[in-house]
Motif scaffolding. Structure first.
Motif, short mmCIF file in Angstrom:
data_model
loop_
_atom_site.label_atom_id
_atom_site.label_comp_id
_atom_site.label_asym_id
_atom_site.label_seq_id
_atom_site.Cartn_x
_atom_site.Cartn_y
_atom_site.Cartn_z
N VAL A 151 0.85 -1.19 0.00
CA VAL A 151 0.00 0.00 0.00
C VAL A 151 0.88 1.24 0.00
O VAL A 151 1.83 1.35 0.78
N VAL A 152 0.58 2.18 -0.89
CA VAL A 152 1.37 3.40 -1.04
C VAL A 152 0.42 4.60 -1.01
O VAL A 152 -0.56 4.63 -1.75
N TRP A 153 0.74 5.58 -0.15
CA TRP A 153 0.02 6.85 -0.14
C TRP A 153 0.78 7.86 -1.00
O TRP A 153 2.01 7.94 -0.92
N LEU A 154 0.05 8.65 -1.79
CA LEU A 154 0.67 9.57 -2.74
C LEU A 154 0.05 10.97 -2.60
O LEU A 154 -0.80 11.37 -3.41
N PRO A 155 0.46 11.74 -1.61
CA PRO A 155 -0.04 13.12 -1.51
C PRO A 155 0.75 14.05 -2.43
O PRO A 155 1.91 13.79 -2.77
N SER A 156 0.12 15.15 -2.83
CA SER A 156 0.80 16.14 -3.68
C SER A 156 0.19 17.51 -3.44
O SER A 156 -0.99 17.65 -3.10
N LEU A 157 1.02 18.54 -3.64
CA LEU A 157 0.60 19.94 -3.53
C LEU A 157 1.31 20.71 -4.62
O LEU A 157 2.54 20.58 -4.79
N ALA A 158 0.56 21.51 -5.39
CA ALA A 158 1.17 22.25 -6.49
C ALA A 158 0.56 23.62 -6.60
O ALA A 158 -0.61 23.84 -6.23
N THR A 159 1.35 24.56 -7.09
CA THR A 159 0.86 25.89 -7.44
C THR A 159 1.27 26.18 -8.87
O THR A 159 2.36 25.82 -9.29
N ARG A 160 0.38 26.81 -9.61
CA ARG A 160 0.58 27.01 -11.06
C ARG A 160 0.24 28.45 -11.43
O ARG A 160 -0.78 28.98 -11.00
N VAL A 161 1.10 29.05 -12.24
CA VAL A 161 0.85 30.38 -12.77
C VAL A 161 0.88 30.30 -14.30
O VAL A 161 1.54 29.44 -14.88
N TYR A 162 0.17 31.23 -14.95
CA TYR A 162 0.04 31.24 -16.40
C TYR A 162 0.69 32.48 -17.00
O TYR A 162 0.81 33.52 -16.35
N PHE A 163 1.11 32.35 -18.25
CA PHE A 163 1.65 33.51 -18.97
C PHE A 163 1.16 33.47 -20.40
O PHE A 163 0.60 32.49 -20.87
#
Length: 302
Positions: A290-302
């Motif tokens: 069993v594997v837990w896969l958390p993630s957090l991301a921030t994205r900006v556009y141009f």
């Protein structure tokens, strides 16, 4: 082809054209058997195009740099020059060569699928349009360092969209015949595809799927066979202008039981200054458990 060596030239070409894109900083976690690992990742997208007359130059790059492993992928999905004339079109460069009808389960991909983009294949193609409902496509690509020829016919007959395909290349490139269809049944869109691998001992691949809107979201379910049985269910909902929720569950099994399974949930918050994405995955396979896969991301556009 070493795409990293091409990156300065690719970026220069893209910036010279009409360009848009995004830059994303992501933290990808992994927790298994009492061990937690966190990997910072820089990812982005760069989309560019320029048209004149019947000509078109397009670039779609999805670079990704993993700081923990020091690996870099230029992420070339498209880098192509094409020209459209009366009743025909042709192009050369790198671009995806889509043959799949299923949306969640890759039954017979020509290139290993990526989670964030469709990988481009180098080569050229020629299309003919004998009538408004039919497209004939002939392509020569490079797959696994081997040339690959593809012949595909797409059309519409009695309300059913169909696709017929033949691919052939020297080993280890694929060699197969395939067919697919999509139709509407009331609120449902139903579809399916089947392939016969001309070299494999277990030659048959295929699957079926259906999707419809439920509430304010899109529900999709698919089942497929590709050396083993696969099931996938997805639901995506846009909650106003600022929020979106996406969920996906998958199961892979064979005669010995479940090989792997996973469930993934992503919450997206959209803003004028950029987006924030929070994800959580739970996976299982025989090797890792069993594997837990958390993630957090921030994205900006141009």
């Amino acid at each position: 082809m070493r795409t990293a060596a091409l990156l300065p030239w690719l970026l220069g070409l893209a910036l010279a054209l009409e360009t848009s894109g995004s830059l994303e900083v992501r933290l990808e976690g992994r927790y298994a058997r009492g061990t937690f690992a966190l990997e910072p990742v820089y990812a982005g997208s760069l989309l560019a195009s320029e048209a004149w007359g019947g000509g078109l130059v397009e670039a779609a790059l999805y670079p990704r740099w993993n700081l923990a492993t020091q690996t870099f992928d230029a992420g070339i999905s498209k880098l192509e020059l094409s020209f459209a004339g009366p009743g025909y079109a042709l192009g050369a460069g790198a671009s995806p060569e889509p043959t799949a009808v299923l949306r969640l389960l890759p039954v017979y991909p020509l290139a290993p699928p990526r989670p964030d983009h469709a990988p481009g294949l180098w080569g050229g193609w020629l299309e003919f349009y004998p009538d408004p409902f039919t497209r004939l496509r002939l392509a020569l690509r490079r797959v696994q360092d081997r040339p690959l020829g593809l012949l595909r016919a797409d059309g519409r007959l009695a309300g059913v969209d169909y696709q017929l395909a033949a691919v052939y290349g020297p080993e280890p490139a694929p060699a197969a015949l395939g067919a697919g269809a999509t139709a509407r049944l009331g609120p449902w869109v139903v579809y399916g595809e089947g392939w016969r691998d001309l070299r494999a001992a277990d030659p048959w691949r295929g699957g079926v799927g259906a999707s419809r809107y439920l509430g304010d979201g899109l529900f999709t379910a698919e089942a497929a066979y590709s050396g083993g049985w696969q099931i996938a269910v997805a639901y995506g909902r846009q909650a106003g202008d600022d929020w979106a929720v996406d969920a996906l569950a998958r199961l892979n099994a064979d005669g010995d039981g479940v090989r792997s399974a996973g469930a993934f949930l992503r919450l997206s918050r959209f803003g004028d200054e950029g987006d924030v994405l929070l994800g959580l995955g739970l996976g299982y396979d025989a090797a890792a458990g069993v594997v837990w896969l958390p993630s957090l991301a921030t994205r900006v556009y141009f």
